[in-house]
Design an enzyme around this catalytic site. Structure first.
Site, PDB file in Angstrom:
ATOM      1  N   CYS A 194      82.521  32.572  -1.580  1.00  0.00           N
ATOM      2  CA  CYS A 194      82.029  31.244  -1.186  1.00  0.00           C
ATOM      3  C   CYS A 194      81.143  30.643  -2.274  1.00  0.00           C
ATOM      4  O   CYS A 194      80.146  29.966  -1.983  1.00  0.00           O
ATOM      5  CB  CYS A 194      81.278  31.301   0.142  1.00  0.00           C
ATOM      6  SG  CYS A 194      82.329  31.700   1.547  1.00  0.00           S
ATOM      7  N   ASP A 246      67.292  28.514  -0.235  1.00  0.00           N
ATOM      8  CA  ASP A 246      68.238  29.314   0.539  1.00  0.00           C
ATOM      9  C   ASP A 246      67.914  30.789   0.271  1.00  0.00           C
ATOM     10  O   ASP A 246      68.205  31.311  -0.794  1.00  0.00           O
ATOM     11  CB  ASP A 246      69.665  28.964   0.100  1.00  0.00           C
ATOM     12  CG  ASP A 246      70.722  29.858   0.726  1.00  0.00           C
ATOM     13  OD1 ASP A 246      70.366  30.816   1.446  1.00  0.00           O
ATOM     14  OD2 ASP A 246      71.917  29.614   0.475  1.00  0.00           O
ATOM     15  N   LYS A 305      71.588  39.410   7.596  1.00  0.00           N
ATOM     16  CA  LYS A 305      71.425  39.973   6.249  1.00  0.00           C
ATOM     17  C   LYS A 305      70.211  40.904   6.200  1.00  0.00           C
ATOM     18  O   LYS A 305      69.973  41.560   5.190  1.00  0.00           O
ATOM     19  CB  LYS A 305      71.249  38.852   5.219  1.00  0.00           C
ATOM     20  CG  LYS A 305      72.368  37.799   5.195  1.00  0.00           C
ATOM     21  CD  LYS A 305      73.641  38.333   4.587  1.00  0.00           C
ATOM     22  CE  LYS A 305      74.751  37.282   4.614  1.00  0.00           C
ATOM     23  NZ  LYS A 305      74.658  36.290   3.557  1.00  0.00           N
ATOM     24  N   HIS A 334      75.982  28.951  -3.077  1.00  0.00           N
ATOM     25  CA  HIS A 334      76.982  29.219  -2.044  1.00  0.00           C
ATOM     26  C   HIS A 334      77.497  27.874  -1.534  1.00  0.00           C
ATOM     27  O   HIS A 334      76.803  26.861  -1.594  1.00  0.00           O
ATOM     28  CB  HIS A 334      76.305  30.000  -0.911  1.00  0.00           C
ATOM     29  CG  HIS A 334      77.206  30.512   0.152  1.00  0.00           C
ATOM     30  ND1 HIS A 334      77.685  29.712   1.171  1.00  0.00           N
ATOM     31  CD2 HIS A 334      77.699  31.752   0.406  1.00  0.00           C
ATOM     32  CE1 HIS A 334      78.426  30.438   1.987  1.00  0.00           C
ATOM     33  NE2 HIS A 334      78.452  31.681   1.542  1.00  0.00           N
ATOM     34  N   GLN A 336      70.156  35.652   0.648  1.00  0.00           N
ATOM     35  CA  GLN A 336      70.373  36.876  -0.124  1.00  0.00           C
ATOM     36  C   GLN A 336      69.074  37.536  -0.574  1.00  0.00           C
ATOM     37  O   GLN A 336      69.111  38.624  -1.145  1.00  0.00           O
ATOM     38  CB  GLN A 336      71.234  36.557  -1.352  1.00  0.00           C
ATOM     39  CG  GLN A 336      72.649  36.142  -1.027  1.00  0.00           C
ATOM     40  CD  GLN A 336      73.438  37.238  -0.338  1.00  0.00           C
ATOM     41  OE1 GLN A 336      73.257  38.419  -0.613  1.00  0.00           O
ATOM     42  NE2 GLN A 336      74.327  36.851   0.562  1.00  0.00           N
TER      43      GLN A 336
END
Length: 405
Positions: A363, A199, A225, A122, A202
């Site tokens: 993104c 990261d 999220k 991202h 997700q």
């Protein structure tokens, strides 16, 4: 208790509304998840009954708010299996956490050092590292991916060296749904004494992450999220690393003593939490994690795998439809295009039928550049989605194709 999607959907008030005269089919969960009533009630309860600033007051409301806020920190610590609650830093979200770490490493890197990101990132996990390289003279290297959207670990091994100081990889690709082999990536990085930031924006809604089992040096995610509110997230950092990094922002709360001659900083976690935080958001983040655990991550995984497999099979029956991101390890995200049709046009038409999908480069423009496409239609499923909603999506895409070709 057996998983019952119809029962679970009743926890989410927004799922009962209509859009453009049709029942809402919400398939943009990779952008943000919907919120169960228990999280909404938590937010209302805070502002209705004990709204006050924390850590600073002796009065009852302040003490109640402080206790709830720190209880949420402990809930997050337990969920992610951090060793200490002080290793959990509240942030405004994943992007904030990444920038906090990148800023801190500005004082730890020198010209000629190397940092590694992956081709699946991202923009939030690309731009801060480019800025870091500009400030320090470090070099940015990229782990390439193949045509299935899977990272090439053989290439990663080749670019790792004693010059590598930092490695940054997403746990799951927001654009393709690819689940990256982060444990192996971390182990290889540690072999050359490099630190690793994962990261997890997700990933954390789909799988239960154990930061100690991964041996991650840093792990970041966002509450929104995970069925929580926007504007709050988490940075996990090993205590040894958080102590090495300088404060990201100056102000109240992050100090121990202040004079005009010298300021000394507070210990963890307050060193990185300057100013009045998103108190309500932090408390609601804890409530969201408790809700997800009440559903159970094994049940969540099984439901989302069923949806992914069924939706993949049905969408591929549409002539000219191509799915991007076809690796064996994948979560419930389907990015697709139909030959000769712009993804934005498909997204616009299916929205008229009450179906929310995401279109564009998500993104993750380098991913789209790799495939030589302007973007994709992305349908991303959560545990509260149903097989019937997949059928609605497929029917809407077929209708869009007929209208646009």
């Amino acid at each position: 208790m057996a998983f019952n999607v119809d029962h679970i959907r009743k926890d989410f008030p927004i799922l009962s509304r209509e859009v453009n005269g049709h029942p809402l089919v919400y398939l943009d969960n990779a952008a943000t998840s919907q919120k169960p009533q228990v999280v909404i009630d938590c937010i209302v309860d805070y502002y209705s009954n004990y709204n006050a600033n924390i850590h600073r007051g002796v009065h009852t409301l302040s003490q109640e708010a402080t206790d709830k806020y720190e209880e949420a920190r402990t809930t997050i610590q337990t969920h992610f299996n951090a060793e200490f609650s002080r290793e959990i830093i509240f942030t405004s979200g994943t992007t904030h956490g990444i920038n906090l770490v990148a800023n801190g490493f500005s004082s730890l890197l020198t010209e000629g050092d190397e940092i590694i990101v992956s081709a699946l990132e991202h923009h939030s996990n690309i731009v801060p590292w480019q800025m870091l390289c500009e400030r320090t003279g470090a070099l940015l290297k990229v782990i390439p991916m193949d045509e299935t959207g899977v990272l090439q670990l053989s290439a990663y091994k080749e670019i790792l060296s004693e010059k590598t100081k930092l490695v940054f990889v997403n746990h799951i690709s927001n654009a393709l749904g690819t689940i990256n082999p982060v444990k192996e990536i971390i182990e290889l990085a540690h072999d050359v004494d490099a630190a690793v930031l994962i990261d997890g924006a997700q990933a954390t809604s789909h799988i239960k992450v154990d930061v100690q089992a991964l041996d991650a040096d840093f792990y970041v995610t966002s509450a929104h999220k995970m069925c929580g509110p926007t504007g709050v997230g988490m940075l996990y950092g090993k205590e040894i690393w958080l102590n090495k990094l300088p404060p990201y922002q100056g102000g109240g709360e992050m100090i121990k003593e202040v004079s005009f001659e010298k300021t000394t900083y507070a210990g963890l976690p307050h060193k990185f939490e300057a100013g009045t935080p998103n108190i309500c958001g932090g408390i609601a983040f804890g409530a969201a994690i408790k809700y997800l655990n009440s559903i159970g991550f094994n049940a969540i995984k099984k439901q989302e795998e069923r949806l992914l497999q069924y939706a993949t099979k049905e969408l591929l029956k549409i002539e000219g439809l191509k799915i991007y991101g076809t690796g064996a390890e994948k979560t419930s995200v389907i990015s697709f295009n139909i030959e000769g049709i712009h993804p934005y046009d498909i997204g616009t038409i299916v929205d008229k039928l009450g179906i929310a999908v995401r279109t564009g480069h998500h993104c993750a423009q380098p991913v789209m550049d790799f495939f030589k496409i302007p973007g994709t239609v992305r349908a991303s499923f959560a545990f509260y989605n149903s097989k019937e909603e997949v059928n609605s999506l497929v029917a809407a895409v077929k209708r869009a194709k007929l209208m646009l070709q």
